[in-house]
Scaffold this motif. Structure first.
Motif, PDB file in Angstrom:
ATOM      1  N   ILE A 114     -70.352 -28.314  54.955  1.00 50.62           N
ATOM      2  CA  ILE A 114     -70.418 -28.537  56.395  1.00 50.62           C
ATOM      3  C   ILE A 114     -69.023 -28.502  57.014  1.00 50.62           C
ATOM      4  CG2 ILE A 114     -70.371 -31.054  56.071  1.00 50.62           C
ATOM      5  CD1 ILE A 114     -72.169 -29.061  58.860  1.00 50.62           C
ATOM      6  N   CYS A 115     -68.922 -27.945  58.224  1.00 52.82           N
ATOM      7  CA  CYS A 115     -67.653 -27.901  58.960  1.00 52.82           C
ATOM      8  C   CYS A 115     -67.712 -28.702  60.256  1.00 52.82           C
ATOM      9  CB  CYS A 115     -67.283 -26.460  59.299  1.00 52.82           C
ATOM     10  SG  CYS A 115     -66.973 -25.401  57.886  1.00 52.82           S
ATOM     11  N   TYR A 116     -68.847 -28.598  60.970  1.00 48.14           N
ATOM     12  CA  TYR A 116     -68.902 -29.199  62.309  1.00 48.14           C
ATOM     13  C   TYR A 116     -70.355 -29.200  62.782  1.00 48.14           C
ATOM     14  CZ  TYR A 116     -66.801 -30.346  66.896  1.00 48.14           C
ATOM     15  OH  TYR A 116     -66.397 -30.974  68.052  1.00 48.14           O
ATOM     16  N   THR A 117     -70.666 -30.043  63.768  1.00 45.58           N
ATOM     17  CA  THR A 117     -71.985 -30.013  64.415  1.00 45.58           C
ATOM     18  C   THR A 117     -71.817 -30.205  65.918  1.00 45.58           C
ATOM     19  OG1 THR A 117     -72.436 -32.398  64.278  1.00 45.58           O
ATOM     20  CG2 THR A 117     -73.120 -31.033  62.402  1.00 45.58           C
ATOM     21  N   LYS A 118     -72.704 -29.564  66.671  1.00 45.90           N
ATOM     22  CA  LYS A 118     -72.748 -29.749  68.128  1.00 45.90           C
ATOM     23  C   LYS A 118     -74.045 -29.143  68.652  1.00 45.90           C
ATOM     24  CE  LYS A 118     -69.903 -29.170  72.304  1.00 45.90           C
ATOM     25  NZ  LYS A 118     -69.545 -30.582  72.483  1.00 45.90           N
ATOM     26  N   ASP A 119     -74.651 -29.823  69.615  1.00 48.38           N
ATOM     27  CA  ASP A 119     -75.876 -29.328  70.265  1.00 48.38           C
ATOM     28  C   ASP A 119     -76.979 -28.999  69.262  1.00 48.38           C
ATOM     29  OD1 ASP A 119     -74.505 -29.585  72.626  1.00 48.38           O
ATOM     30  OD2 ASP A 119     -73.998 -27.464  72.805  1.00 48.38           O
ATOM     31  N   GLY A 120     -77.061 -29.762  68.166  1.00 48.26           N
ATOM     32  CA  GLY A 120     -78.120 -29.563  67.181  1.00 48.26           C
ATOM     33  C   GLY A 120     -77.872 -28.445  66.194  1.00 48.26           C
ATOM     34  N   LEU A 122     -75.447 -26.658  63.101  1.00 39.24           N
ATOM     35  CA  LEU A 122     -74.457 -26.861  62.049  1.00 39.24           C
ATOM     36  C   LEU A 122     -73.552 -25.640  61.979  1.00 39.24           C
ATOM     37  CD1 LEU A 122     -76.939 -27.945  59.215  1.00 39.24           C
ATOM     38  CD2 LEU A 122     -75.532 -29.508  60.559  1.00 39.24           C
ATOM     39  N   LEU A 123     -72.280 -25.870  61.708  1.00 35.81           N
ATOM     40  CA  LEU A 123     -71.367 -24.782  61.369  1.00 35.81           C
ATOM     41  C   LEU A 123     -71.003 -24.971  59.907  1.00 35.81           C
ATOM     42  CD1 LEU A 123     -69.700 -22.326  62.268  1.00 35.81           C
ATOM     43  CD2 LEU A 123     -67.812 -23.913  62.760  1.00 35.81           C
ATOM     44  N   LEU A 124     -71.265 -23.943  59.083  1.00 40.15           N
ATOM     45  CA  LEU A 124     -71.109 -24.076  57.636  1.00 40.15           C
ATOM     46  C   LEU A 124     -70.206 -22.971  57.075  1.00 40.15           C
ATOM     47  CD1 LEU A 124     -74.639 -24.556  58.059  1.00 40.15           C
ATOM     48  CD2 LEU A 124     -73.812 -26.062  56.257  1.00 40.15           C
ATOM     49  N   TYR A 125     -69.722 -23.231  55.861  1.00 42.63           N
ATOM     50  CA  TYR A 125     -68.775 -22.309  55.219  1.00 42.63           C
ATOM     51  C   TYR A 125     -69.101 -22.204  53.740  1.00 42.63           C
ATOM     52  CZ  TYR A 125     -64.237 -20.578  53.491  1.00 42.63           C
ATOM     53  OH  TYR A 125     -63.234 -19.850  52.887  1.00 42.63           O
ATOM     54  N   ARG A 126     -69.165 -20.957  53.247  1.00 46.21           N
ATOM     55  CA  ARG A 126     -69.351 -20.718  51.819  1.00 46.21           C
ATOM     56  C   ARG A 126     -68.003 -20.310  51.219  1.00 46.21           C
ATOM     57  NH1 ARG A 126     -74.711 -18.361  53.169  1.00 46.21           N
ATOM     58  NH2 ARG A 126     -76.259 -19.841  52.393  1.00 46.21           N
ATOM     59  N   PRO A 127     -67.355 -21.202  50.478  1.00 48.28           N
ATOM     60  CA  PRO A 127     -66.010 -20.920  49.957  1.00 48.28           C
ATOM     61  C   PRO A 127     -65.937 -19.669  49.089  1.00 48.28           C
ATOM     62  CG  PRO A 127     -66.529 -23.257  49.738  1.00 48.28           C
ATOM     63  CD  PRO A 127     -67.794 -22.572  50.146  1.00 48.28           C
ATOM     64  N   ARG A 128     -66.956 -19.414  48.274  1.00 48.33           N
ATOM     65  CA  ARG A 128     -66.895 -18.272  47.359  1.00 48.33           C
ATOM     66  C   ARG A 128     -66.875 -16.940  48.097  1.00 48.33           C
ATOM     67  NH1 ARG A 128     -70.779 -19.578  42.119  1.00 48.33           N
ATOM     68  NH2 ARG A 128     -69.601 -21.415  41.363  1.00 48.33           N
ATOM     69  N   SER A 129     -67.668 -16.825  49.141  1.00 45.71           N
ATOM     70  CA  SER A 129     -67.761 -15.561  49.874  1.00 45.71           C
ATOM     71  C   SER A 129     -66.984 -15.587  51.185  1.00 45.71           C
ATOM     72  CB  SER A 129     -69.224 -15.233  50.164  1.00 45.71           C
ATOM     73  OG  SER A 129     -69.805 -16.235  50.997  1.00 45.71           O
ATOM     74  N   GLN A 130     -66.422 -16.756  51.538  1.00 45.38           N
ATOM     75  CA  GLN A 130     -65.724 -16.957  52.813  1.00 45.38           C
ATOM     76  C   GLN A 130     -66.629 -16.660  54.008  1.00 45.38           C
ATOM     77  OE1 GLN A 130     -62.004 -14.807  52.792  1.00 45.38           O
ATOM     78  NE2 GLN A 130     -61.181 -15.959  51.066  1.00 45.38           N
ATOM     79  N   PHE A 135     -76.259 -22.709  61.671  1.00 45.92           N
ATOM     80  CA  PHE A 135     -77.641 -22.916  61.227  1.00 45.92           C
ATOM     81  C   PHE A 135     -78.222 -24.107  61.975  1.00 45.92           C
ATOM     82  CE2 PHE A 135     -80.930 -24.659  58.376  1.00 45.92           C
ATOM     83  CZ  PHE A 135     -81.705 -23.519  58.185  1.00 45.92           C
ATOM     84  N   ASN A 136     -79.435 -23.914  62.495  1.00 48.75           N
ATOM     85  CA  ASN A 136     -80.154 -24.996  63.156  1.00 48.75           C
ATOM     86  C   ASN A 136     -81.248 -25.482  62.205  1.00 48.75           C
ATOM     87  OD1 ASN A 136     -82.030 -26.523  64.756  1.00 48.75           O
ATOM     88  ND2 ASN A 136     -81.139 -25.605  66.590  1.00 48.75           N
ATOM     89  N   PHE A 138     -83.557 -27.564  62.550  1.00 45.73           N
ATOM     90  CA  PHE A 138     -84.835 -27.901  63.178  1.00 45.73           C
ATOM     91  C   PHE A 138     -85.638 -26.652  63.533  1.00 45.73           C
ATOM     92  CE2 PHE A 138     -81.592 -31.084  64.384  1.00 45.73           C
ATOM     93  CZ  PHE A 138     -82.065 -32.130  63.607  1.00 45.73           C
ATOM     94  N   THR A 139     -84.942 -25.540  63.782  1.00 44.34           N
ATOM     95  CA  THR A 139     -85.638 -24.276  64.082  1.00 44.34           C
ATOM     96  C   THR A 139     -85.502 -23.275  62.942  1.00 44.34           C
ATOM     97  OG1 THR A 139     -83.679 -23.293  65.123  1.00 44.34           O
ATOM     98  CG2 THR A 139     -85.149 -24.592  66.533  1.00 44.34           C
ATOM     99  N   ARG A 140     -84.605 -23.552  61.983  1.00 44.45           N
ATOM    100  CA  ARG A 140     -84.298 -22.699  60.831  1.00 44.45           C
ATOM    101  C   ARG A 140     -83.651 -21.371  61.261  1.00 44.45           C
ATOM    102  NH1 ARG A 140     -87.352 -25.624  56.768  1.00 44.45           N
ATOM    103  NH2 ARG A 140     -86.450 -24.286  55.174  1.00 44.45           N
ATOM    104  N   LYS A 141     -83.069 -21.340  62.446  1.00 42.25           N
ATOM    105  CA  LYS A 141     -82.417 -20.122  62.910  1.00 42.25           C
ATOM    106  C   LYS A 141     -80.982 -20.067  62.376  1.00 42.25           C
ATOM    107  CE  LYS A 141     -81.493 -17.325  67.018  1.00 42.25           C
ATOM    108  NZ  LYS A 141     -81.622 -17.219  68.497  1.00 42.25           N
ATOM    109  N   MET A 142     -80.540 -18.875  61.937  1.00 41.27           N
ATOM    110  CA  MET A 142     -79.192 -18.680  61.404  1.00 41.27           C
ATOM    111  C   MET A 142     -78.470 -17.604  62.207  1.00 41.27           C
ATOM    112  SD  MET A 142     -77.977 -17.473  57.565  1.00 41.27           S
ATOM    113  CE  MET A 142     -78.685 -18.905  56.752  1.00 41.27           C
ATOM    114  N   ILE A 143     -77.188 -17.853  62.485  1.00 45.41           N
ATOM    115  CA  ILE A 143     -76.342 -16.883  63.182  1.00 45.41           C
ATOM    116  C   ILE A 143     -75.042 -16.734  62.394  1.00 45.41           C
ATOM    117  CG2 ILE A 143     -75.054 -16.348  65.301  1.00 45.41           C
ATOM    118  CD1 ILE A 143     -77.130 -17.966  66.851  1.00 45.41           C
ATOM    119  N   LYS A 144     -74.779 -15.522  61.913  1.00 45.26           N
ATOM    120  CA  LYS A 144     -73.576 -15.280  61.115  1.00 45.26           C
ATOM    121  C   LYS A 144     -72.406 -14.883  62.008  1.00 45.26           C
ATOM    122  CE  LYS A 144     -76.106 -13.776  56.996  1.00 45.26           C
ATOM    123  NZ  LYS A 144     -76.318 -12.677  56.022  1.00 45.26           N
ATOM    124  N   VAL A 145     -71.199 -15.247  61.567  1.00 46.94           N
ATOM    125  CA  VAL A 145     -69.970 -14.828  62.239  1.00 46.94           C
ATOM    126  C   VAL A 145     -69.082 -14.170  61.182  1.00 46.94           C
ATOM    127  CG1 VAL A 145     -70.099 -16.595  64.024  1.00 46.94           C
ATOM    128  CG2 VAL A 145     -68.898 -17.090  61.901  1.00 46.94           C
TER     129      VAL A 145
END
Length: 376
Positions: A114-120, A122-130, A135-136, A138-145
């Motif tokens: 986990i990195c941060y949360t706001k407005d429901g 999550l902002l997450l980070y995978r160290p191996r793949s950077q 990810f929400n 409650f809705t299971r929606k994912m948005i990649k950056v």
């Protein structure tokens, strides 16, 4: 002998008739009592279990019921404390207002931190793949950056990634007087990084704190200096505001780790903790540019966790004017909190060295009002 028996019989009849009269009077009084005669404590207990719409209906019955309904009315949902498991995909969510624990299987988060949360979100980070992603739960929606290497710096975002104004921000020191500012918006193909020189020393760390307030990112350093980034003008500066003044005994083991920062209605709030002392809360006076100690939160509730903290109003009365920390005791029955009204921790003797806690273990996340109806 016969006369004595008559006297005893007469006495018994008198006692019986007296009991009947008393019972009748009690029945008549009970029949005359209404719901408006309920003791205040019992009335508040009943009303506290009603939904908001029913609480509002109750409040128009009479002045006494109005007072009881307002005192326990819950308009806002408190954040949930989300726990990240060491193994497996089962994530627990603790509701401090109901003292309940909910669980969700979230295999989408495998291998991430986990990195941060706001407005429901999550902002997450995978160290191996950077890989960095939103990810929400409650809705299971994912948005990649775009991928980005996060080492010892922290990262935050301004608002929900579904908004066109969302921007991610992180700061990393190159030297005591030079920092690298990196930003990215959802949908962009890469991060933008620029090096900026500081007038005052600023060191980045996983223990720094970040909040977005009034269009600006505020970053609190290990030593209490406050950096400010304006994403519109792309400017960075370290404010010439001396760090909050704490008693000398605060500067003990891990003192620089036991800090939390939140924003409320445009104000920047910082919580300093010490394992042997009560927390101290400061507010940044943005006119005089000084930190002021707060003796009350005026009914606001703060939810403090290492990577992001939140503020709430209109919570149950017992939760107001308090700081809720990211630790639950007694098998989920109680969240450690500090009351500014009582000037003590609840439960008692729960002073804690927050600097020893794993920052990636849990985090407060804002939940939707109807979260209890989800498929837990």
């Amino acid at each position: 002998m016969a006369g004595r028996k008559r006297k005893l019989k007469s006495l018994a009849e008198t006692i019986t008739n007296s009991k009947r009269r008393v019972s009748k009077e009690i029945r008549e009084k009970l029949e005359l009592q209404t719901w408006s005669d309920l003791p205040t404590e019992l009335l508040e207990l009943i009303v506290s279990r009603l939904a908001l719409k029913d609480n509002i209906r109750v409040s128009v019955v009479c002045k006494r019921w109005h007072s009881a309904a307002i005192s326990v009315r819950v308009v806002n949902q408190s954040p949930l404390l989300m726990y990240f498991p060491k193994f497996g995909d089962l994530y627990e969510f603790y509701d401090p207002s109901q003292r309940k624990i909910y669980s969700l299987e979230l295999p989408e988060l495998t291998g991430s931190r986990i990195c941060y949360t706001k407005d429901g979100w999550l902002l997450l980070y995978r160290p191996r793949s950077q890989r960095v992603f939103f990810f929400n739960p409650f809705t299971r929606k994912m948005i990649k950056v775009p991928r980005f290497e996060l080492t010892y710096q922290i990262v935050a975002f301004s608002c929900a990634p579904t908004s066109a104004s969302c921007i991610l921000f992180t700061v990393k020191h190159i030297s005591p007087t030079i920092v690298a500012i990196s930003t990215c918006r959802p949908g962009e193909r890469e991060w933008t990084t620029v090096n900026v020189q500081n007038r005052l020393p600023f060191v980045s760390s996983i223990w720094n704190k970040l909040v977005f307030c009034n269009g600006l990112f505020y970053c609190l350093s290990l030593t209490g200096w406050l950096g400010v980034f304006n994403p519109q003008e792309r400017t960075w500066s370290v404010l010439a505001v001396p760090p909050p003044k704490c008693p000398e005994n605060f500067f003990a083991k891990n003192w620089w780790k036991g800090k939390f920062m939140a924003e409320h209605n445009g104000d920047i709030l910082v919580i300093y903790t010490c394992s042997s002392e009560n927390p101290i809360i400061f507010k940044l006076d943005q006119t005089r540019m000084v930190w002021e100690e707060m003796k009350t939160l005026d009914g606001v509730t703060l939810f403090a966790s290492f990577l992001s903290s939140h503020s709430r109003t209109d919570l149950p009365g017992i939760m107001r004017n308090s700081v809720y920390f990211s630790k639950v005791r007694f098998y989920g029955r109680c969240c450690i909190s500090y009351s500014l009204d009582d000037c003590r921790y609840h439960p008692r003797k729960q002073c804690h060295d927050w600097g020893e806690q794993d920052p990636f273990k849990n985090i407060w996340i804002e939940a939707p009002q109807d979260f209890s109806t989800l498929n837990w």
